[in-house]
Design a protein around this motif. Structure first.
Motif, PDB file in Angstrom:
ATOM      1  N   PHE A 161     -52.828-112.916 -18.531  1.00 18.26           N
ATOM      2  CA  PHE A 161     -53.131-114.036 -19.406  1.00 18.26           C
ATOM      3  C   PHE A 161     -53.806-113.557 -20.688  1.00 18.26           C
ATOM      4  N   LYS A 162     -54.715-112.667 -20.497  1.00 16.82           N
ATOM      5  CA  LYS A 162     -55.480-112.210 -21.668  1.00 16.82           C
ATOM      6  C   LYS A 162     -54.591-111.526 -22.691  1.00 16.82           C
ATOM      7  N   HIS A 163     -53.506-111.032 -22.168  1.00 22.52           N
ATOM      8  CA  HIS A 163     -52.563-110.383 -23.066  1.00 22.52           C
ATOM      9  C   HIS A 163     -52.099-111.340 -24.153  1.00 22.52           C
ATOM     10  N   PHE A 164     -52.131-112.604 -23.838  1.00 26.00           N
ATOM     11  CA  PHE A 164     -51.633-113.578 -24.798  1.00 26.00           C
ATOM     12  C   PHE A 164     -52.722-114.134 -25.701  1.00 26.00           C
ATOM     13  N   LEU A 165     -53.927-113.711 -25.457  1.00 24.44           N
ATOM     14  CA  LEU A 165     -55.008-114.120 -26.350  1.00 24.44           C
ATOM     15  C   LEU A 165     -54.985-113.155 -27.523  1.00 24.44           C
ATOM     16  N   VAL A 166     -54.109-113.451 -28.434  1.00 24.11           N
ATOM     17  CA  VAL A 166     -53.728-112.448 -29.416  1.00 24.11           C
ATOM     18  C   VAL A 166     -54.774-112.209 -30.498  1.00 24.11           C
ATOM     19  N   GLU A 167     -55.778-113.032 -30.535  1.00 25.44           N
ATOM     20  CA  GLU A 167     -56.783-112.744 -31.560  1.00 25.44           C
ATOM     21  C   GLU A 167     -57.780-111.712 -31.056  1.00 25.44           C
ATOM     22  N   ASP A 168     -57.725-111.462 -29.800  1.00 26.34           N
ATOM     23  CA  ASP A 168     -58.668-110.500 -29.238  1.00 26.34           C
ATOM     24  C   ASP A 168     -58.080-109.106 -29.267  1.00 26.34           C
ATOM     25  N   LYS A 169     -58.983-108.204 -29.103  1.00 31.57           N
ATOM     26  CA  LYS A 169     -58.530-106.836 -28.948  1.00 31.57           C
ATOM     27  C   LYS A 169     -57.741-106.778 -27.642  1.00 31.57           C
ATOM     28  N   SER A 170     -56.592-106.153 -27.691  1.00 36.77           N
ATOM     29  CA  SER A 170     -55.838-106.105 -26.445  1.00 36.77           C
ATOM     30  C   SER A 170     -56.133-104.795 -25.731  1.00 36.77           C
ATOM     31  N   ASN A 171     -55.931-104.811 -24.450  1.00 38.21           N
ATOM     32  CA  ASN A 171     -56.335-103.621 -23.702  1.00 38.21           C
ATOM     33  C   ASN A 171     -55.362-102.464 -23.861  1.00 38.21           C
ATOM     34  N   ASN A 172     -54.281-102.719 -24.618  1.00 41.77           N
ATOM     35  CA  ASN A 172     -53.431-101.574 -24.892  1.00 41.77           C
ATOM     36  C   ASN A 172     -53.644-101.052 -26.310  1.00 41.77           C
ATOM     37  N   GLY A 173     -54.743-101.462 -26.884  1.00 35.40           N
ATOM     38  CA  GLY A 173     -55.088-100.875 -28.178  1.00 35.40           C
ATOM     39  C   GLY A 173     -54.810-101.770 -29.359  1.00 35.40           C
ATOM     40  N   GLY A 174     -54.294-102.941 -29.102  1.00 41.10           N
ATOM     41  CA  GLY A 174     -54.053-103.838 -30.217  1.00 41.10           C
ATOM     42  C   GLY A 174     -55.362-104.318 -30.823  1.00 41.10           C
ATOM     43  N   ALA A 175     -55.370-104.367 -32.112  1.00 39.88           N
ATOM     44  CA  ALA A 175     -56.612-104.719 -32.791  1.00 39.88           C
ATOM     45  C   ALA A 175     -56.888-106.205 -32.654  1.00 39.88           C
ATOM     46  N   SER A 176     -58.118-106.546 -32.703  1.00 40.74           N
ATOM     47  CA  SER A 176     -58.452-107.959 -32.745  1.00 40.74           C
ATOM     48  C   SER A 176     -58.156-108.451 -34.153  1.00 40.74           C
ATOM     49  N   TYR A 177     -58.073-109.722 -34.238  1.00 43.16           N
ATOM     50  CA  TYR A 177     -57.757-110.332 -35.524  1.00 43.16           C
ATOM     51  C   TYR A 177     -58.741-109.862 -36.575  1.00 43.16           C
ATOM     52  N   VAL A 178     -59.979-109.969 -36.248  1.00 43.84           N
ATOM     53  CA  VAL A 178     -61.010-109.632 -37.234  1.00 43.84           C
ATOM     54  C   VAL A 178     -60.896-108.177 -37.653  1.00 43.84           C
ATOM     55  N   ASP A 179     -60.736-107.348 -36.668  1.00 47.98           N
ATOM     56  CA  ASP A 179     -60.625-105.925 -37.009  1.00 47.98           C
ATOM     57  C   ASP A 179     -59.416-105.673 -37.881  1.00 47.98           C
ATOM     58  N   PHE A 180     -58.369-106.365 -37.524  1.00 48.46           N
ATOM     59  CA  PHE A 180     -57.151-106.116 -38.276  1.00 48.46           C
ATOM     60  C   PHE A 180     -57.277-106.618 -39.698  1.00 48.46           C
ATOM     61  N   LEU A 181     -57.944-107.721 -39.812  1.00 51.69           N
ATOM     62  CA  LEU A 181     -58.129-108.272 -41.152  1.00 51.69           C
ATOM     63  C   LEU A 181     -58.888-107.260 -42.004  1.00 51.69           C
ATOM     64  N   CYS A 182     -59.858-106.669 -41.402  1.00 45.46           N
ATOM     65  CA  CYS A 182     -60.634-105.676 -42.133  1.00 45.46           C
ATOM     66  C   CYS A 182     -59.749-104.491 -42.505  1.00 45.46           C
ATOM     67  N   HIS A 183     -58.953-104.141 -41.551  1.00 44.36           N
ATOM     68  CA  HIS A 183     -58.064-103.020 -41.812  1.00 44.36           C
ATOM     69  C   HIS A 183     -57.130-103.365 -42.966  1.00 44.36           C
ATOM     70  N   MET A 184     -56.640-104.551 -42.922  1.00 41.24           N
ATOM     71  CA  MET A 184     -55.745-105.033 -43.968  1.00 41.24           C
ATOM     72  C   MET A 184     -56.451-104.956 -45.305  1.00 41.24           C
ATOM     73  N   HIS A 185     -57.635-105.416 -45.268  1.00 41.78           N
ATOM     74  CA  HIS A 185     -58.402-105.451 -46.506  1.00 41.78           C
ATOM     75  C   HIS A 185     -58.545-104.039 -47.069  1.00 41.78           C
ATOM     76  N   LYS A 186     -58.784-103.160 -46.171  1.00 37.98           N
ATOM     77  CA  LYS A 186     -58.935-101.776 -46.605  1.00 37.98           C
ATOM     78  C   LYS A 186     -57.641-101.283 -47.242  1.00 37.98           C
ATOM     79  N   GLU A 187     -56.581-101.608 -46.586  1.00 36.81           N
ATOM     80  CA  GLU A 187     -55.284-101.181 -47.125  1.00 36.81           C
ATOM     81  C   GLU A 187     -55.080-101.757 -48.515  1.00 36.81           C
ATOM     82  N   ILE A 188     -55.404-103.000 -48.604  1.00 35.16           N
ATOM     83  CA  ILE A 188     -55.185-103.663 -49.893  1.00 35.16           C
ATOM     84  C   ILE A 188     -56.040-103.007 -50.965  1.00 35.16           C
ATOM     85  N   ARG A 189     -57.240-102.761 -50.563  1.00 39.31           N
ATOM     86  CA  ARG A 189     -58.128-102.163 -51.565  1.00 39.31           C
ATOM     87  C   ARG A 189     -57.617-100.807 -51.987  1.00 39.31           C
TER      88      ARG A 189
END
Lengths: 740, 1210
Positions: free
Chosen positions: B1178-1206
């Motif tokens: 079930f948690k696998h589908f909670l996509v805003e969270d960090k996933s246990n296979n290494g997927g970033a959480s939404y917030v982390d990813f947003l930050c990452h995105m921001h970094k890329e953009i910058r």
């Protein structure tokens, strides 16, 4: 001493043997000079109502390469309980069960009248007969319906325990599973792809899965179960199969205009043979092919599906213009050999107006002893009755068919066997009595005859090997023993042993004796067989030349004109058909084939045989001609007019009615016994079908000949063929002018 | 990054809030409250709750529709506070704020929470969220604290009540932890509320107008804005009051509340509190929020609330004070404005309206004053920011321009807006980022969705206006075809295409259309009309062969027409001639669908048929695996049983007539069994073909039959099949020959058709297409990983090609117990327009329902056969790439052996020349197909979009869901040829480029550290992250290769709504379920934080439904659902809920059914108990969270995105 005629007749009645010579020249040289080889026609299963089979094993000579069967010619020491083999002179002691024999208490096989004796032996479990129908569905609706009915009818004729199977084919081949309830199940193969026997068996699920890992487990149960899906006892699947046959549909694939239906005869046969091979090797079985046209696709195809390409004719063959011929023949030969090896025979029932490829397929029957029946349609009495007659029964109520026969020939030392001609294949058994000089199927002393009928007759050719300088002692006799093992239609294994002996004669001193022992009829047939055998494998004209050379002194006029050697006016299929029957029928029938019989009916006396000559064709006669394949009733011109006028209906012309009826009755009698059913033709002077008669008679009067042979002048024949008279004249000239 | 952003975020938010408060209160308060508060409220609540959460988090707050409205509210408040504080600190604004806040607070809080930051940055969502919260709060509060609010709210609250009530309770407990400050909050709230209300009271009037306007708006521009507007108005009014109260209650939750409380009453105090609370607060304080908000807010704000948010962050750095004000002011307003703008709808000319607002906004900085200075001032920073905001607004407006179009009207009402604009700008200060972003501060999908629903769901969407973005796929709306294809048929990534390739390249926004040619329509929409142009066939352009459509311009009195695509002039055939009226339109224009509609069908003539022969009716062939596994797991029995009835429901065009479709049956294991079911037979006949090496069809007549004629035989067959194979020992199967068999059968019958293959295992039997087990998990993550997605033999590619030629579509139902190599088996289905269904470890008892429903639908669904699709476009662009389940033998024709109503083709366009703004870009999708009755038809979909020469216009009118659909398909296809890492990187990179381009060219200048997202793409990061962490692109250890291949192929044919829910599952809180209402509860964000231990949630992603049960779920709830009050007694293996006779159970089951009905595949229900093993799945589908296979959480990813953009910007 009886005349030779009687002697010959006696021997034939007792042993089913007719020899060309009834005294044998005692040396090779002399034998060679006789032109007609020492040879015989042997009918292994000649019906002998007076011969009860004995229920024990034959006693065999103990010499390993002899194994001759104890026979009346053997010298027996009743005291010592020892017998001497008359072929190898090995002295053998009787088995314990013979302990009680004495001069007055002899076993049957020692009695002279039992020169032919039949043993019933126990060899393994009895295997039921197997009938595998291979049915072409590319037929006209009417034909198919008739065929279905015939097949359904045949189920009632089969022995109840016989196994029966059904394969239908058209564009595809369907192997019907008979054991299933509910859904009718069949395995389908495409008609264009050649499959190895192994593949076929795999695809039919007949192979034991290799991975099952149950190594030690006997395969039998599985195999039986598997095979049973396709081959079931008639009694069990009678209803099923009747329904199945009833539901048979014509091949549904559309046949575009200008095309022949696609008919996969080749693959169908290979599957049939593969199926039997995988399930019942070395068991008597009949594959019965019913086809209504030539194979048009896949291996074994005889002609393409384009109607604009006609099927090969002799003309094409001679010009080497028959593209599929060689390939197809080779294909069917391979199949035939496979079938023969396993003791399965193949019947061919080909009914179509055009050729059906018998030329190519015939070997299947020829090599396996199967029947070939050729007709115009399955909806004719010719087919229906012939087919019915396949299942006719003898006086014991047993089928006139036997399976899986092997014929072994043993000879005295002075003789060797050169070969056999008949529905058999060589088993390649080398032995001391095998001649290097092959005539017919040679190089062996054993032949396999997958299917036999009481009429099946083989021609066997021998070579006298005794050297001129080692004369046979006076009074010495040459002996031949035929040992035929077969499966009787009641599934018993039987062995029939025929032992014959003839005196040796010194050709120089006893030439008259030898001459007088000549059996003209047998020789004619034997030589004709040789001729046919050669014709099968050599070019037509060459064969005729050979025949002329060899037999210049023999009466072979009609043979030269016969369809066995002449292909003119015959399709390749017809030639094959005629030859097929010629090499297997007994002497009488063979003679009819060579020289048709012509009876004449008139108001002037009882029916009489007349010369097969155009002069016999007279307006006030009714002729009945029997060519074996045809029965022609020919009404002379006047008779025909009378008949047309309806005199036979009038009371005062009762005699005319009777005259008309007489040949019909006689014809009916012939029809009753003949297999296959001859084509029955009722025609009259000027009728189109009169050609059957006209083509047979000696053209003593033609449109352009000068002879007024018969003063009454029969019907002139329009032909360029020479008449017997011319032939004879020519022959005489040659005979005088040349000694060879 | 994070820090920076966060700070920014925070600050902006905070600011916004203040600003908002100010604004809203004044304008809104009055309007909202008075107006249909309740009504609006209700809808809002949903959003609101989400919103609030969003706010708390800061920037993201908005997105974080965060379930707990309370928390949201709190967060907001926090923001507000935070911002304020932040603002204050730097600017000195704080002081101001306090006062202001107090006054405003109420209003501000509400407003700001929702509107300001969010609306601006996040767009409406935040607002709504806040509103929600507010409402929520109000509810609670109402009861408790502010009596004033109480009354006003009461009504709304009631509606929400149910929801909120449960929530709150729940929330509090959960929150408690965070709520160190709870106590304070409450008070604050109390305090705040009163004021807000009052404030609101004032504002309302203004807002009201907006609200109205909003609806329409929403449709156009930023949904959120609209939503917010309506909501906001209401919410605001309410919110203020409510919010406060709620807060108090909410406070309990986390810091937010506290902050809230702080901000509101004692802003400062709250501040301090916020800090205390946690990072969130701190973040906020950081001020980034403010900044970001401002910037974003201004431009994007309303339209692109989300975007704006980010920007706020950046802005944060800027003068906090300013930031604040602006944010507050700007954000709120913008949203409002936007919202109102939407209301513009009435205004119709959004752009115009926008213009004004924009302008204002831009000017605003100055305008601020003009704006309800009050608010601004309150915000403190407000004024300055506002300017910024305004400045931004323009940008945003620009972007939104169209959207806003409606806003023009806005301007008028807006006066306040300017202020708004301003406020946003201010936020900048926020820089002092804390460590972590508050999830509630980032753009919330839920908020966006709810806003769109609110704004666009009410009025029909008419397709007459070129370049108008349709409502989101999650919104229910009606479509009126007025010349362009319904969005149900075609959705575009951009409704404003760049005029030239330079722009396109620069922006990196993919230009694509997602086309679902046979999409089913709701009953209230007319299916395409059938047009018959007679024997000569459809009238077409002579040159480009485009079909007659509304874009053809008739000239010369109607004797000729000029093609809209290639401009070629073609004679009108005499039989088609018609005079023109004074406007140049044909007189019969409205009588002919092809001249007035976006979608219609032509009857095709024989020229359009294969071999110039009228096609035979198609056939369905059922090929059933009868090997050991298939029999044992019950599949064979089920299929046979079902087919007996299913065959009566074959697709047909006229329901009164029997279907023309013929059927045939084959079973197989290692060999194939064909069945003759001819009507004349007493029993079916089985024909076994063992020659699998060279497949052929053993029969012609009797294989394909008409169901009604052969019914008896067919039923007999279906009865017997399971019996016949009941004892089978055969375990090996073939596969290639099975398809060949079907193909050959269709060839023999000379018709097109569909194969239904029911298959169980890896085909290892000796036959063409034999496969070996190549499952090798070690390859995952290596460069060879791609090979796992490629077919292991080329046999199936060749076969697929043959199938397509014949029009043989293959649907594959898989019942594997182990690896079956879906990647290879799926080649044929995916090349022939077929579908794959996979039931791993199929068990009759538990999977039967799912399978049967899939099968039923698959058999019955309308479809076309032997189809060819061609997309023609205006000169200037060209369809260059296609994604989906089809085959292409050249570069232009999409060949579909079968095309059913669920199949979607995504088409990418590239420039090959210039487009003009005047004519826009036209596309015509023509699908030639054979209908289920055997008629040859052409279905035409026309679509016109605008062209723009300004990047801002492009960014204003994009559809993120569609973009994601395109990206996903693109990436999923790329994994075939590139290492997955590269695919992921290029996705991130392209996304960063898109956003960076916006930032660089469209957003108002702001600090580099600020994340500014275009309003319409503010969800791009979160969705992209979902794509990146999907099983295909980032597999966990527990996912099989087959599953990945399966999903990969599945996604390739998804339409936008499917891909949306697939990547961002819908999570419905059930404890709030209103059994009386027909609407669904408002979804919550896919994050574990949003789950309450006392709650029960429903999660669906189009493939699965999960019912998550919290350990502390109320006994009554459990009793209602499961019939047992004990958590422990719930059977986790149940696949359907017990039918209990209580309203809750009934309603819940109704919901589940209705959710299932929306999806093309039946979703099996899984009950997941909290802390149970299954929860991992079930948690696998909670996509805003960090996933246990290494997927970033939404917030982390947003930050990452921001970094890329910058990085891209620098």
């Amino acid at each position: 001493m009886a005349t030779y005629q009687e002697f010959i007749q006696q021997n034939e009645d007792r042993d089913g043997v007719r020899c060309s010579w009834n005294l044998w020249p005692s040396s090779r040289l002399e034998a060679t000079r006789l032109v007609v080889p020492v040879s015989c026609l042997y009918t292994p299963l000649k019906e002998r109502p007076d011969l009860p089979p004995v229920q024990y094993e034959p006693v065999l000579c103990s010499r390993a390469n002899c194994k001759a069967v104890l026979n009346p010619l053997c010298q027996v020491d009743f005291r010592a309980k020892i017998w001497a083999c008359n072929f190898c002179f090995q002295r053998n002691s009787f088995p314990p069960s013979y302990a009680g024999i004495s001069e007055v208490n002899q076993p049957a096989e020692l009695m002279p009248q039992f020169s032919t004796i039949e043993y019933i032996v126990q060899r393994g479990p009895p295997t039921p007969l197997i009938f595998l129908y291979v049915v072409d569905t590319c037929l006209e609706e009417e034909d198919l319906q008739a065929l279905k009915e015939s097949l359904q009818m045949s189920l009632s004729l089969l022995p109840p325990n016989a196994l029966v199977g059904l394969i239908t084919f058209g564009r595809m081949i369907q192997v019907h599973e008979l054991s299933c309830e509910g859904i009718a199940k069949s395995f389908v193969f495409r008609g264009t792809k050649e499959l190895t026997p192994k593949q076929i068996q795999e695809m039919l699920g007949l192979m034991k899965p290799a991975t099952s890992g149950q190594q030690g487990k006997p395969l039998a149960p599985h195999d039986t179960a598997a095979s049973c899906r396709f081959l079931q006892p008639v009694e069990a699947v009678d209803m099923n199969l009747t329904d199945l046959l009833g539901e048979l549909q014509r091949d549904p694939w559309p046949v575009p205009q200008g095309k022949r239906p696609l008919r996969s005869t080749g693959i169908a046969l290979s599957i049939a043979i593969g199926l039997l091979e995988g399930t019942f090797p070395n068991t008597g079985a009949r594959v019965m092919l019913f086809t209504g046209g030539p194979p048009t696709q896949g291996p074994g195809m005889v002609v393409g599906d384009e109607l604009k390409t006609p099927i090969r004719s002799w003309h094409d063959i001679q010009k080497d213009n028959a593209r599929h011929l060689k390939k197809a023949t080779k294909y069917y030969e391979a199949l035939a050999n496979r079938a023969a090896v396993n003791g399965h025979s193949v019947d061919i029932y080909a009914c179509a107006l055009d050729q059906t490829g018998l030329l190519e397929i015939k070997c299947l029957s020829n090599l396996t002893g199967g029947h070939i029946v050729m007709g115009d349609s399955f909806n004719t009495s010719l087919f229906k009755q012939t087919f019915q007659r396949v299942f006719s029964k003898d006086y014991n109520g047993e089928f006139r068919m036997a399976f899986g026969g092997t014929l072994e020939v043993k000879t005295s030392r002075e003789l060797k066997v050169s070969g056999a001609i008949g529905p058999c294949v060589s088993l390649n058994t080398k032995g001391p009595c095998v001649s290097d000089n092959e005539m017919g199927v040679g190089g062996t002393c054993q032949w396999k005859i997958c299917s036999l009928t009481p009429a099946t007759t083989l021609a066997l050719y021998f070579e006298v090997v005794n050297q001129h300088n080692a004369p046979v002692p006076q009074g010495g006799r040459g002996a031949i023993q035929f040992v035929t093992q077969y499966q009787h239609s009641n599934t018993q294994r039987r062995i029939r042993v025929t032992t014959i002996a003839r005196n040796w004669a010194d050709a120089q001193s006893q030439i008259q004796h030898i001459e007088s022992s000549f059996d003209q009829e047998a020789s004619a047939v034997l030589m004709a067989r040789l001729g046919v055998f050669k014709a099968e494998s050599e070019e037509g004209p060459d064969v005729l030349r050979w025949l002329d050379r060899q037999l210049i002194r023999l009466f072979m006029f009609h043979l030269r004109r016969s369809p066995f050697l002449q292909v003119f006016n015959n399709s390749p299929d017809e030639s094959s058909y005629y030859r097929h029957h010629f090499v297997r029928q007994d002497l009488t029938q063979s003679l009819i084939m060579i020289q048709p019989i012509l009876y004449s009916y008139s108001f002037y006396g009882p029916p009489e045989p007349v010369l097969l000559d155009s002069s016999s064709i007279l307006p006030d006669r009714i002729l009945l001609m029997d060519t074996f394949f045809q029965l022609v009733i020919y009404h002379g011109e006047t008779i025909a007019q009378w008949r047309k006028a309806g005199y036979q209906e009038m009371a005062e012309y009762e005699n005319f009615k009777q005259l008309l009826q007489a040949p019909l009755d006689d014809a009916q009698e012939i029809l009753q016994t003949r297999f296959p059913m001859p084509r029955y033709i009722d025609t009259e002077h000027g009728g189109s079908q009169a050609r059957f008669l006209l083509s047979k008679v000696n053209p003593s009067q033609t449109h352009n000949n000068l002879y007024a042979w018969g003063q009454e002048s029969g019907a002139p024949i329009l032909t360029d063929d020479v008449s017997l008279q011319v032939f004879m004249d020519h022959l005489k000239k040659l005979a005088v002018s040349s000694s060879a | 990054m994070n820090v920076n952003q966060q700070p920014h975020m925070a600050s902006p938010y905070g600011q916004p809030q203040p600003g908002y408060q100010g604004y809203p209160q004044p304008g809104y308060g009055g309007g909202h409250v008075p107006s249909g508060y309740p009504a609006q409220y209700a809808p809002y609540n949903g959003p609101g709750s989400a919103y609030q959460q969003g706010p708390p988090q800061g920037m993201r707050g908005p997105p974080t529709s965060g379930a707990p409205p309370v928390s949201g509210a709190q967060s907001y408040s926090q923001f507000g506070q935070g911002e304020t504080q932040n603002g204050p600190p730097p600017m000195g604004a704080p002081p101001q704020r306090p006062p202001v806040s107090q006054t405003y607070t109420p209003g501000a809080v509400n407003l700001s929470g929702p509107q300001p930051p969010f609306s601006q940055q996040f767009g409406a969502p935040p607002v709504s969220m806040q509103q929600m919260t507010n409402q929520m709060a109000s509810m609670q509060v109402g009861s408790t604290a502010p009596s004033p609010a109480g009354p006003g709210y009461a009504p709304p609250s009631v509606s929400q009540a149910a929801m909120s009530a449960p929530y709150t309770p729940a929330a509090p407990p959960s929150f408690p932890p965070t709520s160190a400050a709870p106590s304070q909050p409450p008070p604050t709230e109390a305090v705040a509320r009163p004021p807000p209300q009052s404030y609101y009271g004032a504002p309302p009037p203004a807002q009201q107008p907006f609200p109205n306007a909003v609806p329409p708006f929403s449709s156009t521009g930023p949904t959120q804005p609209q939503a917010p507007p309506p909501v906001s108005p209401q919410s605001f009014p309410q919110a203020p009051p409510v919010s406060q109260p709620p807060f108090s209650t909410a406070q309990v939750p986390p810091g937010p509340t506290q902050s809230y409380g702080g901000p509101l009453p004692p802003t400062q105090p709250s501040f301090s509190r916020p800090l205390l609370p946690t990072s969130q607060p701190s973040t906020f304080p950081a001020g980034p929020p403010p900044t970001s908000t401002p910037s974003q807010l201004p431009g994007v704000m309303q339209p692109q609330p989300p975007v704006s948010q980010p920007s706020p962050y950046h802005s944060g750095p800027h003068p906090t004070s300013t930031g604040f004000p602006p944010q507050v002011g700007a954000p709120p307003r913008p949203p409002f404005a936007g919202m109102q703008g939407p209301p513009m709808a009435p205004q119709g000319p959004p752009l115009a309206s926008q213009g004004p607002p924009m302008v204002q906004a831009n000017h605003v900085p100055p305008t601020q004053p003009g704006m309800p200075p009050g608010p601004i001032s309150a915000s403190m920073s407000g004024p300055p920011p506002q300017p910024g905001m305004q400045g931004y607004p323009p940008q945003q407006n620009g972007a939104f321009g169209q959207v806003r179009g409606p806003q023009p009207g806005y301007t008028g009402p807006y006066p306040g807006q300017p202020n708004y604009g301003a406020p946003p700008a201010a936020p900048a200060p926020a820089p002092p980022a804390t460590k972590r972003l508050d999830p509630d501060s980032v753009p919330s999908p839920i908020q966006v969705i709810e806003d769109d629903k609110a704004n666009k769901g009410s009025e029909p969407f008419t397709t007459g206006v070129r370049g108008q973005a349709p409502p989101l796929v999650t919104t229910k709306f009606q479509v009126k075809d007025q010349g362009n294809a319904s969005p149900r048929y075609i959705r575009c990534t951009a409704y404003n295409m760049p005029c030239n390739s330079d722009m396109a390249k620069q922006s990196q926004v993919p230009l694509a259309a997602v086309i679902k040619p046979l999409a089913p329509l709701p009953p209230d929409e007319t299916p395409p009309y059938l047009v018959d142009h007679g024997e000569s066939g459809p009238i077409r352009c002579n040159r480009c062969k485009a079909y007659m459509c509304p874009y053809m311009q008739f000239i010369e009195g109607g004797r000729r027409f000029q093609c809209g695509f290639c401009s070629c002039v073609t004679e009108v055939p005499p039989h088609y001639f018609q005079h023109l009226d004074h406007t140049g339109k044909r007189v019969d224009c409205y009588d002919r669908p092809e001249l007035s509609m976006g979608s219609y069908e032509f009857m095709a003539t024989v020229d359009y048929c294969k071999n110039n022969k009228i096609p035979q009716p198609p056939a369905f062939i059922f090929l059933i695996d009868v090997s050991y596994n298939a029999v044992k797991n019950g599949m064979v029995g089920i299929v046979c049983q079902e087919l007996k009835t299913l065959l009566d429901y074959l697709p047909r065009e006229n329901p009164d007539v029997e279907s023309n479709i013929r059927v045939g049956f084959v079973t197989y294991n290692k060999v194939l069994h064909f069945y003759n079911v001819k009507a004349s037979l007493a029993q079916p006949q089985m024909m076994v073909v063992s020659d699998v090496a060279d497949m052929f069809v053993p029969l012609l007549d009797g294989f394909l039959v008409n169901v009604s004629e052969s019914r008896v035989v067919i039923e007999s067959l279906l009865d017997q099949i399971p019996e016949m194979f009941a004892d089978t020992r055969e375990t090996e199967t073939v596969f290639g020959p099975v398809i060949q068999a079907g193909l050959e059968a269709l060839k023999a019958a000379d018709c097109a058709g569909k194969l239904f293959v029911f298959h169980s295992s890896l085909p290892i039997a000796e036959a063409p297409g034999k496969l070996k087990n190549r499952e090798d998990k070690k390859l995952v993550g290596t460069d060879k990983e791609k090979s796992l997605f490629q077919p292991q033999v080329s046999f199936y590619n060749t076969l697929a090609k043959e199938c397509v030629v014949q029009g043989c579509c293959v649907d594959l139902f898989l019942f594997p117990n182990q690896y079956v190599d879906v990647a290879t088996l799926g080649v044929v289905p995916t090349s022939t327009g077929g579908s794959i269904y996979k039931y791993t470890y199929f068990q009759a008892s538990s999977d039967q329902e799912r399978f049967l429903n899939d099968l039923r639908r698959d058999v019955q669904k309308p479809m076309g056969f032997d189809a060819v699709m061609r997309v023609r476009t205006s000169t200037g662009i060209r369809a260059t790439d296609f994604f989906g389940s089809f085959y292409m033998s050249n570069t232009t024709d999409v060949e579909l052996a079968g095309l059913d109503c669920d199949k979607t083709v995504t088409v990418e366009f590239r420039h090959d020349d210039k487009l003009s703004e005047e004519t826009g870009a036209l596309m015509q999708c023509a699908v030639l197909y054979t209908s289920c009755s055997g008629q040859r038809r052409l279905r035409i979909h026309n679509m016109a979009v605008n062209c723009c020469s300004q990047l801002a216009d492009l960014y204003r009118n994009c559809e993120t869901d569609t973009v994601i659909n395109f990206f996903a398909k693109y990436a999923y296809r790329s994994v075939l040829s590139s290492p997955i890492k590269n695919v992921r990187d290029s996705l991130v990179n392209q996304c960063a480029q898109i956003l960076a381009c916006y930032r660089k060219n469209c957003a108002s200048p702001s600090s580099a550290g600020q994340l500014i997202l275009p309003e319409c793409m503010k969800l791009l990061p979160v969705y992209l992250n979902c794509v990146l962490k999907s099983d295909v692109l980032q597999p966990g250890a527990d996912i099989s290769l087959d599953d990945r291949a399966y999903l990969r192929q599945l996604v390739s044919t998804m339409d936008v709504s499917e891909s949306h829910v697939f990547f961002y599952p819908r999570l419905l809180p059930l404890q709030k379920l209103d059994v009386e209402s027909i609407s669904l509860p408002v979804a919550v964000r896919d994050s574990e934080e949003r789950l309450s231990r006392g709650g029960v949630y429903l999660l669906e992603n189009g493939l699965n439904i999960f019912l998550w049960v919290g350990v502390n779920a109320q006994q009554e709830l459990l009793q209602n659902i499961f019939g047992t009050p004990a958590f422990g007694q719930i059977d986790p293996n149940m696949t359907s809920l017990p039918a209990l006779d209580n309203p809750f159970s009934k309603r819940l089951r109704e919901i589940i059914e209705s959710v299932r009905a929306q999806r093309s595949r039946y979703m099996k229900l899984m009950v997941v108990k909290q802390e149970d093993k299954l929860e991992l799945i079930f948690k696998h589908f909670l996509v805003e969270d960090k996933s246990n296979n290494g997927g970033a959480s939404y917030v982390d990813f947003l930050c990452h995105m921001h970094k890329e953009i910058r990085q891209l910007l620098s």
